[in-house]
Design a protein around this motif. Structure first.
Motif: not given
Length: 512
Positions: A350-361
């Motif tokens: 994952n890109p970060c612990p929460c998993g949504f770094y740089n996520h489009p949405e």
């Protein structure tokens, strides 16, 4: 005169013939000498019960069993059967003449049944090399041993059948495997296919490049983006195993006891995916009785490390030398064992612990500096050995629901094989380099030459994107592979531009 039977001991992925000498004299005690471990010492108790349940008796005399050469440690319970046959021959219950023609291996249960052994294939190979007529072993292991040509292999279920064979009252059924035919019939027998993956065409392209050049790669993306699904299909686009690679891979799995009764030879490239709680010994191999680890079980295939930052730092660091040398050396006080470990490393995270770094949405909820600390769990020297960094984005609904057929693995594998053939010709005069990923820095400078325009593009990219110095050689290697896929003798600007795209983690400010 002592009776001699013959077994075998496995060291690494090779075997050595062991002579089991049995002598009886006045007395009642039992002795096993020749550096046996506890499992070997306990064999006489199993044999006594097994003989009783097979209608025979253990001689009530002093029995000395010597396992020669005496300076090599003997481990495991597979010496039960040859020791039992030696005792029976020395006590006159079976004839001793035929014993010298066969290797005999197998663990004996208390009821006389035979349990599986490890390393049947290297044992059979060494048995043929040493001039034995054949091998008698548990039926579960018969097919893997039977791939050795012109060597008789007999799989048996129990001690009684072996005894009946040596006294001439029963014929054993020989196990025969047509190695080449079985290999050809199952060479591309994969359960999954690239066409199972909807969308993600850019990621499939990156995997194709990785497969063509033997490059290690890391997939970075949010949960549910398809990283694991894509990685599991990578073996389906790798060039098919040749017969030599298949035998080499089968030997490792045979030594580790990973082959089932229906297996004879491994026909597809292995895919190993250990959990992130794995220990460093389980990953690279070793232990009290050294065994191959996951990196050796992935030999000639793919080692997939899912959620790479969750692995212990020490576990990841022990991979650095095997990644360079394509083998791992296990050193002990009495011996040193080499296991092959030529594998492609595929990692996901994952890109970060929460998993949504740089996520489009979705919005990342990680605080300042958290992303950088998360990425820093992966050391620079390990990242230095990964050629492609690929960002994976979630598949949108329209792509998931589309009926448009995706490209199957076979045409991709054909392109990969064509690229590998060019590399085979390029490195034909070397026996230590087989694909672009294995080139040394000196070879990169000589082989991956680029034009002045290419040099200007690469310089501009490194300055504007903030690419590190370690990215330079990696970009040239990957661009050479892209050129091979295009059947191009020269590295063109478009090849360089695509290779630059696959260095996400080297960019300044990627993690904020």
């Amino acid at each position: 005169m002592p009776v001699k039977t013959y077994g075998s001991s496995v060291f690494g992925i090779e075997a050595i013939t062991i002579t089991i000498e049995v002598n009886m004299s006045g007395g009642t005690k039992y002795f096993i000498v020749g550096l046996p471990d506890n499992a070997v010492r306990e064999s006489l108790f199993r044999i006594e019960s097994a003989l009783s349940n097979s209608g025979l008796k253990m001689p009530r005399r002093k029995i000395v069993v010597n396992l020669a050469p005496a300076d090599i440690r003997k481990e495991g319970s597979s010496y039960d059967l040859p020791i039992a046959m030696g005792i029976l021959a020395e006590s006159g219950q079976v004839a001793r003449e035929k014993l010298k023609e066969f290797l005999i291996m197998g663990e004996v249960s208390l009821d006389g049944g035979l349990q599986p052994i490890k390393g049947a294939l290297p044992i059979a190979i060494q048995g043929k090399r040493d001039g034995f007529r054949g091998l008698i072993l548990p039926k579960v292991n018969a097919r893997e041993a039977a791939i050795v040509d012109d060597f008789e292999v007999y799989g048996v279920d129990n001690l009684y059948d072996v005894i009946q064979f040596f006294i001439g009252k029963k014929a054993l059924e020989r196990t025969v495997v047509d190695t080449k035919q079985e290999f050809l019939n199952n060479i591309s027998n994969y359960e999954s296919d690239f066409s199972d993956v909807k969308g993600q065409e850019n990621i499939k392209r990156a995997l194709e490049i990785a497969a063509a050049g033997g490059h290690n790669l890391i997939l970075i993306g949010p949960p549910g983006a398809g990283k694991t699904m894509l990685a599991k299909r990578l073996p389906t686009i790798l060039p098919p195993l040749n017969l030599y690679e298949a035998l080499d891979t089968t030997k490792i799995h045979s030594v580790a006891g990973k082959l089932s009764a229906s297996d004879s030879i491994m026909t597809v490239r292995p895919f190993r995916s250990p959990h992130h709680t794995i220990s460093d010994v389980a990953l690279v191999g070793g232990g009290t009785n050294p065994q191959p680890g996951e990196i050796s079980l992935a030999h000639n295939g793919v080692l997939f490390l899912d959620e790479l930052p969750e692995f212990k730092r020490t576990v990841l660091e022990v991979m650095r030398q095997p990644l360079e040398e394509r083998r791992v050396t296990i050193s002990r006080a009495r011996s040193t064992i080499d296991y092959p470990a030529s594998f492609m490393l595929v990692a996901s995270m994952n890109p970060c612990p929460c998993g949504f770094y740089n996520h489009p949405e979705k919005e990342c909820i990680c605080g300042p500096g958290v992303v950088q600390r998360y990425l820093s769990k992966i050391s620079g020297p390990l990242l230095d050995r990964i050629d492609l960094h690929v960002e994976v984005t979630p598949v949108n609904f329209n792509e998931l629901s589309s009926d448009r057929p995706a490209e199957k693995s076979k045409p991709i594998r054909d392109r990969v094989s064509a690229g590998r053939e060019l590399q085979h010709q390029r490195f034909a005069d070397r026996d230590d380099v087989f694909c672009n990923a294995q080139m040394s820095p000196n070879m990169v400078r000589n082989i991956c030459r680029i034009s002045d325009a290419g040099q200007a593009l690469l310089k501009q990219a490194m300055e504007k994107l903030g690419l590190s110095a370690r990215a330079y050689d990696r970009i040239l290697k990957v661009s050479r592979t892209i050129a091979d896929l295009a059947q191009s003798d020269e590295i063109l600007l478009e090849h360089l531009a695509e290779a630059i795209h696959y260095r996400s983690l080297d960019r300044d400010g990627w993690a904020g």
